[in-house]
Design a protein around this motif. Sequence first.
Motif, PDB file in Angstrom:
ATOM      1  N   VAL A 203       0.860  -1.201   0.000  1.00 43.52           N
ATOM      2  CA  VAL A 203       0.000   0.000   0.000  1.00 43.52           C
ATOM      3  C   VAL A 203       0.892   1.245   0.000  1.00 43.52           C
ATOM      4  N   ALA A 204       0.304   2.374  -0.394  1.00 42.20           N
ATOM      5  CA  ALA A 204       1.068   3.624  -0.367  1.00 42.20           C
ATOM      6  C   ALA A 204       0.730   4.444   0.874  1.00 42.20           C
ATOM      7  N   ALA A 205      -0.388   4.122   1.529  1.00 40.49           N
ATOM      8  CA  ALA A 205      -0.815   4.917   2.690  1.00 40.49           C
ATOM      9  C   ALA A 205      -1.562   4.024   3.667  1.00 40.49           C
ATOM     10  N   PHE A 206      -1.670   4.487   4.882  1.00 41.00           N
ATOM     11  CA  PHE A 206      -2.330   3.691   5.921  1.00 41.00           C
ATOM     12  C   PHE A 206      -2.982   4.620   6.938  1.00 41.00           C
ATOM     13  N   ARG A 207      -3.840   4.061   7.775  1.00 39.49           N
ATOM     14  CA  ARG A 207      -4.486   4.833   8.845  1.00 39.49           C
ATOM     15  C   ARG A 207      -4.102   4.214  10.171  1.00 39.49           C
ATOM     16  N   VAL A 208      -4.081   5.048  11.206  1.00 41.13           N
ATOM     17  CA  VAL A 208      -3.673   4.581  12.523  1.00 41.13           C
ATOM     18  C   VAL A 208      -4.875   4.614  13.459  1.00 41.13           C
ATOM     19  N   LEU A 209      -5.128   3.516  14.159  1.00 40.80           N
ATOM     20  CA  LEU A 209      -6.207   3.520  15.150  1.00 40.80           C
ATOM     21  C   LEU A 209      -5.764   4.315  16.369  1.00 40.80           C
ATOM     22  N   GLU A 210      -6.596   5.233  16.820  1.00 37.58           N
ATOM     23  CA  GLU A 210      -6.326   5.903  18.086  1.00 37.58           C
ATOM     24  C   GLU A 210      -6.926   5.061  19.209  1.00 37.58           C
ATOM     25  N   ASP A 211      -6.543   5.392  20.437  1.00 39.76           N
ATOM     26  CA  ASP A 211      -7.004   4.593  21.576  1.00 39.76           C
ATOM     27  C   ASP A 211      -8.514   4.409  21.543  1.00 39.76           C
ATOM     28  N   ASP A 212      -8.934   3.162  21.612  1.00 38.31           N
ATOM     29  CA  ASP A 212     -10.342   2.756  21.718  1.00 38.31           C
ATOM     30  C   ASP A 212     -11.141   2.917  20.434  1.00 38.31           C
ATOM     31  N   ASP A 213     -10.510   3.232  19.330  1.00 38.23           N
ATOM     32  CA  ASP A 213     -11.170   3.102  18.024  1.00 38.23           C
ATOM     33  C   ASP A 213     -11.397   1.607  17.747  1.00 38.23           C
ATOM     34  N   VAL A 214     -12.443   1.315  16.973  1.00 37.28           N
ATOM     35  CA  VAL A 214     -12.687  -0.063  16.533  1.00 37.28           C
ATOM     36  C   VAL A 214     -12.841  -0.045  15.014  1.00 37.28           C
ATOM     37  N   VAL A 215     -12.218  -1.011  14.357  1.00 38.00           N
ATOM     38  CA  VAL A 215     -12.400  -1.157  12.908  1.00 38.00           C
ATOM     39  C   VAL A 215     -12.944  -2.552  12.641  1.00 38.00           C
ATOM     40  N   GLU A 216     -14.056  -2.604  11.911  1.00 35.00           N
ATOM     41  CA  GLU A 216     -14.637  -3.899  11.524  1.00 35.00           C
ATOM     42  C   GLU A 216     -14.404  -4.087  10.031  1.00 35.00           C
TER      43      GLU A 216
END
Length: 602
Positions: A203-216
Amino acid sequence: MCGITAFRGTTAAATRARTALERLEYRGYDSAGIAARRPDGTTLHERTVRGVAALAAAVGPAETDATTAAVGHTRWATHGAVTAQNAHPIEDCGGRVFVVHNGIVENAEALRTELRAAGHRFATEVDSEVIAHLIEQALRPGVDLGDALVAARDRLEGSWAVVVLDARSGEIAGTAHASPLICAETGDGVYLASDVGAVVGEVAAFRVLEDDDVVEVGGAGPRWHRHDHSTRPRGLWPVPRTALLGSTGRHDDHMGNEIDEQPAVARRVVDALSPGIADGRLWKGLGLPPLDGVDRVCVVGCGTSLHAGQAIAGVFERLAALPTRALVASEAVHDLWEPRTLVIAISQSGETADVLRALDRLPARRGPVLALTNSTSSSLARRSDAVIDCLAGPEVGVAATKTFVAQVLTGVCVALSGVCASGRADAARFDADLRALVAAPEALRAAVEEWREPSAALAAEFATASGFLFLGRGSGLVYAAEGALKLKELSYRWAEHQPAGELKHGPLALVDAGTPVFVVDNGDPRLDVDIAEVTARGGRIVRIGERVLTVGGSAVHLPRSGPSWGPLDGVVPLQMFARELALRLGRNVDKPRNLAKSVTVS
Ligand code: F6R
């Protein structure tokens, strides 16, 4: 620490998760495992104590290519022995939920007791297993995986990056708290991973989860449930150049190559940053206040990064007469932060939990925090007021070498620029420091060339030595400390560093006929006396950085007044010796036992 990977997509999920895992093995290598959903609804679950490569051998590509959702893990053990049974992914009682976890569940015992009483059966000794059973308990009909993960998360105390696979639906979901987790989308699927190194090239880019974020991650891409109740995805970060993996060059191991790279790394740093020193541009460009506005500088870090900080502190002390202190990040909890303190937080990974926890303790009315890191998208970088990239490039060997040199030189450039911006520099000393900075790449090159053979010869001489002393004075002491640390972690032999003047107050009793004593010579004439005391007891001195002139047939030791940050090139022979001895003893120099490159537990 531990490395987490997960992939959900149209094809080859387990292959993708396992390949990504290979790139995260530096985060821990006690055991590795993978769980994946096959198209027929059955589950592939493989764990081993023989490393990620053994996973590939155990499960062939034909099988892993057929999967559409997978989670993978490489472990650095905290709770529970290093066994395949304790390896992740960890399953629930019913074989539906597979969990990978990085961090520590501090209330695991209480949860385990409660879950046992509710009928759950535990199969491992690890704290992480409670997460699998908590999710299992919450995953009732009508409750989706994300909600079940939230319900489990709300019961946890401690730190975690967790990814769970629901083998029934093929969904995955992840959440993080005081532990890193990223999300990256490819054209054909979605990754979750501990760090961007896992997905480099994909990938060329990414996202970072902050504390207590949830990704489904279900059928239609990632769904975000942020801790601020927004469902907007977090912002995109470009994949940094430093995430690209390095080669081993002329060596069989990365560490050897990384030692050899140090002159080039030094050149890169000096060329990039030194033009901003004399006019204070580098300092001002970071948004840092004039040094007159702070009472002291505090460097905070762990291990080698702390040593780099101590070397950098020498510039503020010796050139600008500004008080400094060096704070062992893991001890920050016992310390008071003074007001009007400029904090320089140093971490090559930028994910070291002890450093992040130390910054959590900063008071509300605090001075600025400058992050010096090799990962400008790291947790540390995101939490700091200013960030400087140490430009080391990827370092794979667990023992820090080129990142140390890069950190010292980057920090020195920033410090020199700050001193100039504030008009606090002693002119003569500044000129000498600037000359030494510009000469550093060449000094490092000479050290790499000169010490290649002698370091191997010393390793042969000291192959059976059970203990080593490393001595220094003033600006040389921190390099003695670094030499002792490298030797311990690579050779597993005892090594101790001491201010040379302290010898006679106790440690001299360790010296016997042939005891190896490395002395880092920073030009302090009192070292001659310290050396004489060791020699008189039969100790075997190895003097690093001495300048010897032959006058009338006899050797005269010349004093050399080093730069404010001490004899940086002196670290090269110490790194080389540690590596040579370790290789001679059959150690894995890239992956020393019990260690990991990114220490995300505190
Ligand atoms: C030693 C070594 C460690 C790290 C320490 C901090 O060779 O690598 O002592 O320096 O664990 O790590 P970072 O720099 O990632 O914060």
